[in-house]
Design a protein around this motif. Sequence first.
Motif, mmCIF file in Angstrom:
data_model
loop_
_atom_site.group_PDB
_atom_site.id
_atom_site.type_symbol
_atom_site.label_atom_id
_atom_site.label_comp_id
_atom_site.label_asym_id
_atom_site.label_seq_id
_atom_site.Cartn_x
_atom_site.Cartn_y
_atom_site.Cartn_z
ATOM 1 N N PHE A 150 0.639 -1.422 -0.237
ATOM 2 C CA PHE A 150 -0.050 0.472 -0.456
ATOM 3 C C PHE A 150 1.338 1.453 0.122
ATOM 4 C CE2 PHE A 150 -2.319 3.238 2.301
ATOM 5 C CZ PHE A 150 -3.268 3.668 1.330
ATOM 6 N N ILE A 151 1.924 1.019 0.654
ATOM 7 C CA ILE A 151 2.614 2.551 1.254
ATOM 8 C C ILE A 151 3.560 2.774 -0.148
ATOM 9 C CG2 ILE A 151 4.390 3.463 2.223
ATOM 10 C CD1 ILE A 151 4.078 1.979 4.209
ATOM 11 N N SER A 187 1.838 1.710 -3.517
ATOM 12 C CA SER A 187 1.424 2.025 -5.095
ATOM 13 C C SER A 187 1.096 3.207 -4.560
ATOM 14 C CB SER A 187 0.266 0.525 -5.209
ATOM 15 O OG SER A 187 -0.282 0.540 -3.495
ATOM 16 N N LYS A 188 0.752 3.291 -3.060
ATOM 17 C CA LYS A 188 0.132 4.848 -2.732
ATOM 18 C C LYS A 188 0.945 6.470 -3.258
ATOM 19 C CE LYS A 188 -3.394 7.187 -0.887
ATOM 20 N NZ LYS A 188 -4.892 7.080 -1.164
ATOM 21 N N ASN A 189 2.320 5.718 -3.029
ATOM 22 C CA ASN A 189 3.355 6.724 -2.850
ATOM 23 C C ASN A 189 4.054 7.360 -4.166
ATOM 24 O OD1 ASN A 189 2.521 8.363 0.092
ATOM 25 N ND2 ASN A 189 3.192 6.460 0.753
ATOM 26 N N SER A 190 3.865 5.733 -4.977
ATOM 27 C CA SER A 190 4.637 6.091 -6.608
ATOM 28 C C SER A 190 5.509 4.959 -6.224
ATOM 29 C CB SER A 190 4.252 7.152 -7.546
ATOM 30 O OG SER A 190 3.364 7.147 -7.587
ATOM 31 N N ASN A 197 4.737 0.488 -10.320
ATOM 32 C CA ASN A 197 3.639 -0.758 -10.565
ATOM 33 C C ASN A 197 3.567 -1.183 -10.448
ATOM 34 O OD1 ASN A 197 0.486 -1.310 -9.716
ATOM 35 N ND2 ASN A 197 0.392 -1.246 -12.482
ATOM 36 N N ARG A 250 4.274 4.831 7.117
ATOM 37 C CA ARG A 250 3.021 5.683 6.044
ATOM 38 C C ARG A 250 2.864 6.680 6.186
ATOM 39 N NH1 ARG A 250 -2.577 5.177 7.359
ATOM 40 N NH2 ARG A 250 -3.853 5.756 5.518
ATOM 41 N N SER A 271 3.513 10.338 3.836
ATOM 42 C CA SER A 271 2.416 10.660 2.971
ATOM 43 C C SER A 271 2.428 12.682 3.316
ATOM 44 C CB SER A 271 1.026 10.112 3.579
ATOM 45 O OG SER A 271 1.091 10.632 5.404
ATOM 46 N N SER A 328 2.482 15.466 0.162
ATOM 47 C CA SER A 328 0.789 15.739 -0.525
ATOM 48 C C SER A 328 0.751 17.597 0.692
ATOM 49 C CB SER A 328 -0.520 14.498 0.676
ATOM 50 O OG SER A 328 -0.956 14.772 1.893
ATOM 51 N N LYS A 349 -1.129 13.466 10.901
ATOM 52 C CA LYS A 349 -0.129 12.881 9.910
ATOM 53 C C LYS A 349 1.169 12.655 10.813
ATOM 54 C CE LYS A 349 -1.293 13.045 5.075
ATOM 55 N NZ LYS A 349 -1.272 14.118 3.403
ATOM 56 N N SER A 406 10.145 11.777 -0.594
ATOM 57 C CA SER A 406 9.702 10.048 -0.084
ATOM 58 C C SER A 406 10.806 9.189 -0.073
ATOM 59 C CB SER A 406 8.265 9.438 -1.578
ATOM 60 O OG SER A 406 7.354 10.531 -0.882
#
Length: 307
Positions: A61-62, A64-67, A71, A107, A111, A114, A121, A240
């Motif tokens: 998740f970390i 994929s969510k933060n590219s 993929n 995580r 984030s 953003s 956060k 990141s």
Amino acid sequence: MITSIFSKSKPINFIIVFFITLLAFVIARIGIDTIEFTGLFILKQLTLFFLCYISILLINFIVSKNSLSKNTNYEILLFSLFLLALSQTTTNVNILFSNFFVLLGLRRIISIRSQTSLDKKLFDAAFWIAIAALFYFWAILFFLLIFVSLLLHTDNKINHWLIPFTGVLTVFVITTSLSVIFNDNFFGFFKNLPEVSFDYSNYNSPKYLIAITVLLSFGCWSSLFYIKSIKQKKKAFRASFNTILVTVLISFVIIVFSPKKDGSEFLFMFAPLSIIISNYIEIIEEKWFKEVFLSVLILMPFVLLLL
């Protein structure tokens, strides 16, 4: 062929990783004479297994969510293979829980890029890392990641630098309150006091030496290209990628300081290292070299099972 399977995110990848993780759990418990297969024991092991597998899903998740990758699912494959190579990482309950909460904190830290709900956060990140430190003291070093992230985002607001301390203070107040209620003293739940050991004699076996050598050598080699590739990333994502690099450095310091060198302390390194190596695999242009590189990492833990 091997690289093509995990080059795209597919359900079959998670099934393969599930069984590799399950194999790591079984291998780690074979030969332990003190095991009694009671209902409580089975429930405990199932809890630990799913905690570990949820950690793998959290890593995915970390990423994929933060590219943090293209993929692909290389990072979850590598994480499960690392577990199999050093299966002792699945036996230490405190480190398993601590690593899970560190990932929750990581995580929230990543984030931050953003710049939305920043106060929440920062608080959450400090809160989760403080809980991780309750299970394993040296996990508190990951608290530095919060300030590194603020530096990388050139955040000069003083309140943002103070909020993480409120997260730690909240955990301290809750823990001392529970300790008073259940133990009739303030510090009954603070059992993981800081201890340091520089005795690495436990690593002096073929299995440890091979696994650690492969992990560190492949990690160092991949890190060289990882650092170089950061400059090519979009400016918004560079912080990141740098955070992941600092995470692996902190995890290495934890391994050095760890009071008990039984291999389980390497668990903290698996997540950031798997992300770094997977990034390197993605940029390898020669298909044959990519296949050989990944094949060595896949075969290594299975060869170690024969030792």
